[in-house]
Design an enzyme around this catalytic site. Structure first.
Site, PDB file in Angstrom:
ATOM      1  N   HIS A  29       6.205   3.418 -12.132  1.00 46.01           N
ATOM      2  CA  HIS A  29       6.826   3.999 -10.945  1.00 46.01           C
ATOM      3  C   HIS A  29       8.236   3.454 -10.752  1.00 46.01           C
ATOM      4  O   HIS A  29       8.432   2.266 -10.516  1.00 46.01           O
ATOM      5  CB  HIS A  29       5.976   3.709  -9.701  1.00 46.01           C
ATOM      6  CG  HIS A  29       4.635   4.355  -9.744  1.00 46.01           C
ATOM      7  ND1 HIS A  29       3.502   3.679 -10.139  1.00 46.01           N
ATOM      8  CD2 HIS A  29       4.251   5.620  -9.469  1.00 46.01           C
ATOM      9  CE1 HIS A  29       2.471   4.503 -10.089  1.00 46.01           C
ATOM     10  NE2 HIS A  29       2.901   5.689  -9.688  1.00 46.01           N
ATOM     11  N   HIS A  60       2.164  11.712 -14.643  1.00 45.02           N
ATOM     12  CA  HIS A  60       0.969  10.979 -15.022  1.00 45.02           C
ATOM     13  C   HIS A  60      -0.218  11.428 -14.178  1.00 45.02           C
ATOM     14  O   HIS A  60      -0.066  12.143 -13.190  1.00 45.02           O
ATOM     15  CB  HIS A  60       1.188   9.458 -14.922  1.00 45.02           C
ATOM     16  CG  HIS A  60       1.548   8.977 -13.555  1.00 45.02           C
ATOM     17  ND1 HIS A  60       2.830   9.065 -13.047  1.00 45.02           N
ATOM     18  CD2 HIS A  60       0.801   8.412 -12.590  1.00 45.02           C
ATOM     19  CE1 HIS A  60       2.859   8.559 -11.829  1.00 45.02           C
ATOM     20  NE2 HIS A  60       1.633   8.153 -11.520  1.00 45.02           N
ATOM     21  N   CYS A 107      -5.949   6.527  -2.872  1.00 44.80           N
ATOM     22  CA  CYS A 107      -5.522   7.204  -4.091  1.00 44.80           C
ATOM     23  C   CYS A 107      -5.678   6.215  -5.240  1.00 44.80           C
ATOM     24  O   CYS A 107      -5.897   5.031  -5.022  1.00 44.80           O
ATOM     25  CB  CYS A 107      -4.047   7.606  -4.010  1.00 44.80           C
ATOM     26  SG  CYS A 107      -3.657   8.711  -2.672  1.00 44.80           S
ATOM     27  N   HIS A 109      -5.408   5.765  -9.924  1.00 47.78           N
ATOM     28  CA  HIS A 109      -5.148   6.270 -11.269  1.00 47.78           C
ATOM     29  C   HIS A 109      -6.369   5.968 -12.131  1.00 47.78           C
ATOM     30  O   HIS A 109      -6.766   4.803 -12.240  1.00 47.78           O
ATOM     31  CB  HIS A 109      -3.932   5.566 -11.884  1.00 47.78           C
ATOM     32  CG  HIS A 109      -2.684   5.745 -11.097  1.00 47.78           C
ATOM     33  ND1 HIS A 109      -2.341   4.922 -10.048  1.00 47.78           N
ATOM     34  CD2 HIS A 109      -1.688   6.648 -11.208  1.00 47.78           C
ATOM     35  CE1 HIS A 109      -1.192   5.316  -9.545  1.00 47.78           C
ATOM     36  NE2 HIS A 109      -0.764   6.360 -10.229  1.00 47.78           N
ATOM     37  N   GLU A 121     -10.286  -0.859  -2.902  1.00 48.15           N
ATOM     38  CA  GLU A 121      -9.345  -0.760  -1.787  1.00 48.15           C
ATOM     39  C   GLU A 121      -9.999  -0.906  -0.427  1.00 48.15           C
ATOM     40  O   GLU A 121      -9.384  -1.415   0.504  1.00 48.15           O
ATOM     41  CB  GLU A 121      -8.598   0.577  -1.826  1.00 48.15           C
ATOM     42  CG  GLU A 121      -7.621   0.687  -2.954  1.00 48.15           C
ATOM     43  CD  GLU A 121      -6.660   1.858  -2.771  1.00 48.15           C
ATOM     44  OE1 GLU A 121      -6.369   2.232  -1.615  1.00 48.15           O
ATOM     45  OE2 GLU A 121      -6.191   2.373  -3.796  1.00 48.15           O
ATOM     46  N   TYR A 178       2.138  17.133  -7.530  1.00 43.77           N
ATOM     47  CA  TYR A 178       3.304  16.972  -6.667  1.00 43.77           C
ATOM     48  C   TYR A 178       4.299  15.995  -7.283  1.00 43.77           C
ATOM     49  O   TYR A 178       3.961  15.184  -8.138  1.00 43.77           O
ATOM     50  CB  TYR A 178       2.895  16.494  -5.259  1.00 43.77           C
ATOM     51  CG  TYR A 178       2.520  15.038  -5.208  1.00 43.77           C
ATOM     52  CD1 TYR A 178       3.422  14.094  -4.751  1.00 43.77           C
ATOM     53  CD2 TYR A 178       1.277  14.603  -5.646  1.00 43.77           C
ATOM     54  CE1 TYR A 178       3.105  12.747  -4.724  1.00 43.77           C
ATOM     55  CE2 TYR A 178       0.946  13.263  -5.625  1.00 43.77           C
ATOM     56  CZ  TYR A 178       1.867  12.344  -5.158  1.00 43.77           C
ATOM     57  OH  TYR A 178       1.546  11.014  -5.145  1.00 43.77           O
ATOM     58  N   GLU A 194       7.166   9.541  -7.127  1.00 42.45           N
ATOM     59  CA  GLU A 194       5.781   9.822  -7.510  1.00 42.45           C
ATOM     60  C   GLU A 194       5.823  11.163  -8.220  1.00 42.45           C
ATOM     61  O   GLU A 194       6.472  12.102  -7.751  1.00 42.45           O
ATOM     62  CB  GLU A 194       4.859   9.904  -6.291  1.00 42.45           C
ATOM     63  CG  GLU A 194       4.452   8.562  -5.728  1.00 42.45           C
ATOM     64  CD  GLU A 194       3.434   7.812  -6.579  1.00 42.45           C
ATOM     65  OE1 GLU A 194       3.112   8.255  -7.708  1.00 42.45           O
ATOM     66  OE2 GLU A 194       2.977   6.769  -6.113  1.00 42.45           O
ATOM     67  N   GLU A 202       2.888  13.300 -10.128  1.00 38.92           N
ATOM     68  CA  GLU A 202       1.491  13.219 -10.519  1.00 38.92           C
ATOM     69  C   GLU A 202       0.795  14.564 -10.568  1.00 38.92           C
ATOM     70  O   GLU A 202       1.034  15.436  -9.735  1.00 38.92           O
ATOM     71  CB  GLU A 202       0.726  12.340  -9.516  1.00 38.92           C
ATOM     72  CG  GLU A 202       1.230  10.920  -9.466  1.00 38.92           C
ATOM     73  CD  GLU A 202       0.505  10.054  -8.463  1.00 38.92           C
ATOM     74  OE1 GLU A 202       0.547   8.829  -8.648  1.00 38.92           O
ATOM     75  OE2 GLU A 202      -0.089  10.584  -7.497  1.00 38.92           O
ATOM     76  N   TRP A 259       1.944  13.523  -0.026  1.00 40.28           N
ATOM     77  CA  TRP A 259       0.754  14.095  -0.638  1.00 40.28           C
ATOM     78  C   TRP A 259      -0.310  14.368   0.422  1.00 40.28           C
ATOM     79  O   TRP A 259      -1.006  15.374   0.327  1.00 40.28           O
ATOM     80  CB  TRP A 259       0.223  13.235  -1.785  1.00 40.28           C
ATOM     81  CG  TRP A 259      -0.116  11.816  -1.447  1.00 40.28           C
ATOM     82  CD1 TRP A 259      -1.331  11.341  -1.023  1.00 40.28           C
ATOM     83  CD2 TRP A 259       0.754  10.684  -1.526  1.00 40.28           C
ATOM     84  NE1 TRP A 259      -1.257   9.985  -0.822  1.00 40.28           N
ATOM     85  CE2 TRP A 259       0.011   9.551  -1.130  1.00 40.28           C
ATOM     86  CE3 TRP A 259       2.088  10.510  -1.893  1.00 40.28           C
ATOM     87  CZ2 TRP A 259       0.544   8.269  -1.079  1.00 40.28           C
ATOM     88  CZ3 TRP A 259       2.623   9.223  -1.847  1.00 40.28           C
ATOM     89  CH2 TRP A 259       1.858   8.126  -1.449  1.00 40.28           C
TER      90      TRP A 259
END
Length: 187
Positions: A27, A34, A69, A71, A89, A106, A116, A118, A163
């Site tokens: 980032h 990604h 969110c 990955h 989290e 987005y 961002e 993604e 997002w």
């Protein structure tokens, strides 16, 4: 918190994998496309969980967003990554995990210039128990009525992650049992 072992799956413009990169290094002002995911969590009363991103987050620090969110790691099925990130989290176990927006994508630039970029399938899930914040990930949380969230997103979209604003709009127009219970009322 990003560890040295965390990687992200890099994507071609058509969404096919093209390699991996260290999450800690991906980032920046030219973030490559990604794979990621977002999850919107509901409680037994139909309220939506929103969290405020920790101030140490690389992108959108201190911004209110969806529950979480993340990955997926290379070769990790996204539903498994959703479960993993819910635990990491929010110390939260999930039920009824559903893929709601498989093609969400987005690109957004935060105030620091960090991008961002993604392909970010969107999931919904039901919370089993109460979330427990992990300070490196989120600093606050709220359970909100979806109608109240829709009003806030409309009145002050700049106060939320881009997002979340886009996903909420798409979820409120979509069909589906969980979406209908939470987001169609908010439309």
């Amino acid at each position: 918190m990003v560890t040295a072992q965390e990687r992200v799956v890099l994507l071609n413009d058509d969404g096919t994998p093209r390699g991996v990169a260290q999450k800690a290094e991906v980032h920046h002002d030219r973030t490559p496309l990604h794979l990621a995911f977002s999850c919107h969590v509901l409680d037994e009363h139909g309220r939506v969980l929103i969290t405020r991103r920790a101030l140490g987050k690389r992108t959108w620090p201190g911004t209110w967003t969806n529950a979480f969110c993340g990955h997926p790691q290379p070769f990790e099925p996204i539903p498994d990554a959703v479960r993993r990130r819910a635990r990491e989290e929010l110390g939260l176990e999930l039920a009824d995990i559903r893929l709601e927006l498989p093609d969400f994508r987005y690109r957004a630039v935060d105030a620091s210039g960090t991008v961002e970029n993604e392909v970010c399938p969107v999931y919904t899930a039901r919370a089993l128990g109460d979330p427990v914040l992990v300070a490196a990930e989120a600093m606050e949380l709220r359970w909100v009525d979806p109608r109240d969230l829709a009003i806030a997103l409309t009145a002050a979209p700049w106060a939320f992650s881009p997002w979340l604003v886009s996903q909420a709009a798409e979820l409120s127009r979509a069909d589906g049992e969980i979406r209908a219970a939470a987001w169609q009322r908010a439309a």
